[in-house]
Motif scaffolding. Structure first.
Motif, short mmCIF file in Angstrom:
data_model
loop_
_atom_site.label_atom_id
_atom_site.label_comp_id
_atom_site.label_asym_id
_atom_site.label_seq_id
_atom_site.Cartn_x
_atom_site.Cartn_y
_atom_site.Cartn_z
N PHE A 103 50.35 -37.05 -3.98
CA PHE A 103 48.56 -36.70 -3.51
C PHE A 103 48.11 -36.08 -4.32
N THR A 104 48.73 -35.10 -4.43
CA THR A 104 48.31 -33.79 -5.70
C THR A 104 48.25 -34.35 -7.45
N ASN A 105 49.27 -35.25 -7.50
CA ASN A 105 48.92 -35.35 -9.09
C ASN A 105 48.09 -36.01 -9.09
N ILE A 106 47.67 -37.08 -8.34
CA ILE A 106 46.92 -38.42 -8.07
C ILE A 106 45.17 -37.70 -8.28
N SER A 107 44.83 -36.58 -7.54
CA SER A 107 43.52 -35.42 -7.28
C SER A 107 43.85 -35.39 -8.62
N LEU A 108 44.51 -34.03 -9.09
CA LEU A 108 44.60 -33.90 -10.92
C LEU A 108 44.07 -34.65 -11.54
N VAL A 109 44.74 -36.69 -11.48
CA VAL A 109 44.80 -36.95 -12.99
C VAL A 109 43.60 -37.39 -12.41
N ILE A 110 42.54 -38.04 -11.59
CA ILE A 110 41.16 -38.62 -11.74
C ILE A 110 40.35 -37.71 -12.52
N PRO A 111 39.94 -37.74 -13.06
CA PRO A 111 38.24 -36.50 -13.32
C PRO A 111 37.37 -36.94 -11.82
N ASN A 112 37.52 -35.47 -11.71
CA ASN A 112 36.45 -35.17 -10.50
C ASN A 112 35.17 -35.48 -10.60
N LEU A 113 34.84 -35.39 -11.58
CA LEU A 113 33.17 -35.26 -11.51
C LEU A 113 32.52 -36.64 -11.61
N PRO A 114 33.23 -37.95 -12.76
CA PRO A 114 32.73 -39.11 -12.31
C PRO A 114 33.58 -39.58 -11.07
N LEU A 115 33.98 -39.37 -10.46
CA LEU A 115 34.81 -39.98 -8.85
C LEU A 115 33.14 -39.21 -7.93
N MET A 116 33.17 -37.85 -8.50
CA MET A 116 32.19 -37.35 -7.77
C MET A 116 30.67 -38.22 -7.89
N LEU A 117 30.41 -39.05 -8.93
CA LEU A 117 29.10 -38.98 -8.98
C LEU A 117 28.73 -40.80 -8.63
#
Length: 300
Positions: free
Chosen positions: A112-126
């Motif tokens: 789960f940590t690796n998935i969280s790090l791989v997905i770009p945070n800002l686009p996901l939050m947008l």
């Protein structure tokens, strides 16, 4: 804890950074008392330039920019500290659990940590903010907190794996102490520097991210924050008509608050890692070396 606090205050960067952050916190707490005007009241001409009455000028709606900046401090800091706390709690809990128990628990949490790090945070939050609609400050804090814990979890896990093999941890296990007690009283006190570093960085990241999301129009435009101030200034073409003060006020607040947190972060880094400390020559030694050099030059 008191010794760590005194060590931080003895560091010049930490003292300056703490003073800046404390000033912003005081302004946020006393916003209704400090703000000279009502943020929803028209008190000046549209795009009025800074003057003695309106130190930071006025918006297109004739509202005082200084008053909005002060009230925006309250909203931005609430989002920053709430999201930073959530990121720190999640990252610490996941990192310590994975590092201490290991095995299948570590594999699942590390996935789960690796998935969280791989997905770009800002686009996901947008995407999440756009899907929810016009989001309020607490929803933005929740989105930031639930999507930004990966880095903290990875660093905490690595340090926990190192501490896991220390003699006092092995001795506590041999004495039959339960896992929760070992984690609470043996591991966490030795992770305070990393947890503090993670919290400070998360608060800074959360404040900037919240301002970015609201500047893009994904926040509630009726709530005054530094991000919504930038959004309204951009939507009313403030720079095009020469009303630079509408953009300058929230940008200056972001820069000053970010600088304060960064100074504290640098100080924590220096204290935790002595190699990063700058070499400071005492004044007496420097004066003696200078006199010696000048005397040698005179003799020559």
């Amino acid at each position: 804890m008191r010794g760590l606090f005194n060590t931080l205050l003895a560091n010049r960067k930490a003292a300056i950074g703490a003073a800046i952050v404390a000033l912003f916190i005081l302004v946020a707490l006393a916003a209704p008392l400090v703000a000279p005007f009502d943020i929803n009241q028209r008190v000046a001409s549209p795009h009025e330039a800074p003057s003695a009455e309106h130190v930071m000028g006025a918006t297109r709606m004739g509202r005082d920019v200084l008053s909005q900046t002060i009230h925006g401090t309250q909203t931005s800091l609430i989002v920053g500290f709430a999201a930073g706390l959530l990121v720190t709690v999640l990252g610490t809990a996941i990192g310590v659990t994975a590092g201490y128990f290991g095995g299948k628990v570590d594999e699942v949490l590390n996935l789960f940590t690796n998935i969280s790090l791989v997905i770009p945070n800002l686009p996901l939050m947008l995407v999440l903010a756009a899907f929810i609609g016009q989001t309020g400050p607490f929803v933005i804090a929740l989105i930031i907190g639930l999507t930004s814990w990966g880095w903290g979890a990875r660093v905490t896990r690595a340090q926990t794996l190192s501490l896991r093999q220390r003699d006092y941890i092995l001795a506590a296990e041999m004495l039959g102490e339960p896992a929760w007690r070992i984690i609470t009283f043996e591991l966490l006190p030795n992770l305070i520097s990393i947890i503090g570093f993670n919290f400070i960085g998360s608060v800074l990241y959360s404040v900037i991210t919240e301002a970015t999301m609201e500047f893009l129009g994904l926040g509630d435009p009726m709530v005054v924050s530094w991000g919504t101030m930038l959004y309204h200034a951009q939507s009313t073409s403030a720079l095009q008509v020469g009303a630079w003060w509408e953009m300058a006020a929230p940008c200056l607040a972001l820069v000053l608050f970010g600088s304060g947190l960064s100074l504290i972060n640098f100080a924590v880094d220096e204290i935790a890692n002595p190699r990063l400390r700058t070499l400071r020559v005492p004044a007496k030694v420097l004066a003696a070396l200078t006199n010696r050099t000048s005397n040698q030059g005179g003799r020559a």
